[in-house]
Write an enzyme that holds these catalytic residues in place. Sequence first.
Site, PDB file in Angstrom:
ATOM      1  N   LYS A  53      56.157  -1.520  39.844  1.00 13.84           N
ATOM      2  CA  LYS A  53      55.719  -2.729  39.805  1.00 13.84           C
ATOM      3  C   LYS A  53      54.350  -3.073  39.139  1.00 13.84           C
ATOM      4  O   LYS A  53      54.188  -4.074  38.182  1.00 13.84           O
ATOM      5  CB  LYS A  53      55.474  -3.260  41.110  1.00 13.84           C
ATOM      6  CG  LYS A  53      56.879  -3.535  42.049  1.00 13.84           C
ATOM      7  CD  LYS A  53      56.713  -3.760  43.563  1.00 13.84           C
ATOM      8  CE  LYS A  53      58.150  -3.835  44.105  1.00 13.84           C
ATOM      9  NZ  LYS A  53      58.178  -3.774  45.404  1.00 13.84           N
ATOM     10  N   GLN A  97      54.143  -4.081  50.436  1.00 10.53           N
ATOM     11  CA  GLN A  97      55.392  -3.052  50.200  1.00 10.53           C
ATOM     12  C   GLN A  97      55.905  -2.645  51.706  1.00 10.53           C
ATOM     13  O   GLN A  97      55.094  -2.270  52.525  1.00 10.53           O
ATOM     14  CB  GLN A  97      55.000  -1.703  49.216  1.00 10.53           C
ATOM     15  CG  GLN A  97      56.140  -0.840  49.121  1.00 10.53           C
ATOM     16  CD  GLN A  97      57.432  -1.529  48.476  1.00 10.53           C
ATOM     17  OE1 GLN A  97      56.781  -2.279  47.214  1.00 10.53           O
ATOM     18  NE2 GLN A  97      58.345  -1.527  48.590  1.00 10.53           N
ATOM     19  N   ASP A 120      57.199 -12.661  46.905  1.00  8.83           N
ATOM     20  CA  ASP A 120      58.307 -11.848  47.468  1.00  8.83           C
ATOM     21  C   ASP A 120      59.137 -12.944  47.928  1.00  8.83           C
ATOM     22  O   ASP A 120      60.538 -12.583  48.397  1.00  8.83           O
ATOM     23  CB  ASP A 120      58.114 -10.820  48.707  1.00  8.83           C
ATOM     24  CG  ASP A 120      58.064  -9.102  48.146  1.00  8.83           C
ATOM     25  OD1 ASP A 120      58.658  -9.279  47.193  1.00  8.83           O
ATOM     26  OD2 ASP A 120      57.618  -8.752  48.748  1.00  8.83           O
TER      27      ASP A 120
END
Length: 296
Positions: A53, A97, A120
């Site tokens: 990422k 994460q 997200d």
Amino acid sequence: MTAQIIDGKQVAAQMRAELKDSVARLKGQGITPGLAVILVGDDPASRSYVTAKEKACEEIGMHSDDNRLPSETTQAKLLGLIDQFNNDPKIHGILVQLPLPAHIDEDAVLLAIDPNKDVDGFHPVNVGRMVVGQEAFLPCTPHGVIQLLLRSGVKLSGAEVVIVGRSNIVGKPLANMLIQKSATGNATVTVCHTRTKNIAEHTRRADIVIAAAGRPNTITAEMVKDGAVVIDVGVNRVEDATKKKGYRLVGDVDFEAVSRKASLITPVPGGVGPMTITMLLYNTVLSAEKSLSRCN
Ligand code: NAP
């Protein structure tokens, strides 16, 4: 029939080139889109996702703020860091994460992220906005699936779509997006799961089958009608002594057999996977654009 492969790497590369242009435009207006990436612990898979990422951010000229915390990090410390990024004007997206270590309440962490920086798309505010058809950050994997379909010329309006899997990160949001009364929706959607009586009965009438079960061979050739479009979200490790790592990655679809019946199919790897990070970049750029319009 032999299916044409939907090349996720190629579609992702095209979208990333478009995003690079948007980043350059934003920089010209004095804003560099910034993503804060937070990893707690040292799970090898999570570490490699986070590294990918950050690398993707760099490649399109975005700023990424890398935060790797030890597994014993307290929830209070993590919430403090999120609060700091919520208030940092250089940061437009915050990514924590998952999974988090067991002593940290995942829901409390997701709720702490400012919905305006929730790239997200997991905050209940964004989930709610998505469900009622308001502007929202869309969760990356399902949004990536929709982009793959649209950019491959697949018509969604009126299509019969069957999704296998009802998780909060893939199946449920994807079903919601596909039923929206919009250009990226208007499909008729069925969602199957482990309690569905006869999955094949549903998948056989689908114009588009989307597998997101996390089980190899969930979708076999006899479950798919001739000419169907088949999207494989699954990523599964299967033992393979011929590979250096001792395993290989497969999806949820029996690729060889299904590709002889389908018209279009995604491979694993190289299908949905590359789109997920791309949509994270997309949401962060969108967030930076929104912050600019709030300033003007
Ligand atoms: P998950 O949370 O484990 O959910 C799996 C869903 O599939 C559940 O709803 C489950 O039903 C259903 N299911 C499992 N086995 C089934 C079967 N044999 N028949 C019918 N339904 C079945 O998984 P997830 O997080 O949604 O992920 C799904 C897969 O996608 C995984 O392989 C994951 O690694 C992959 N994935 C890939 C990406 C990417 O970027 N490529 C991103 C996210 C996930 P119940 O609800 O009844 O248990």
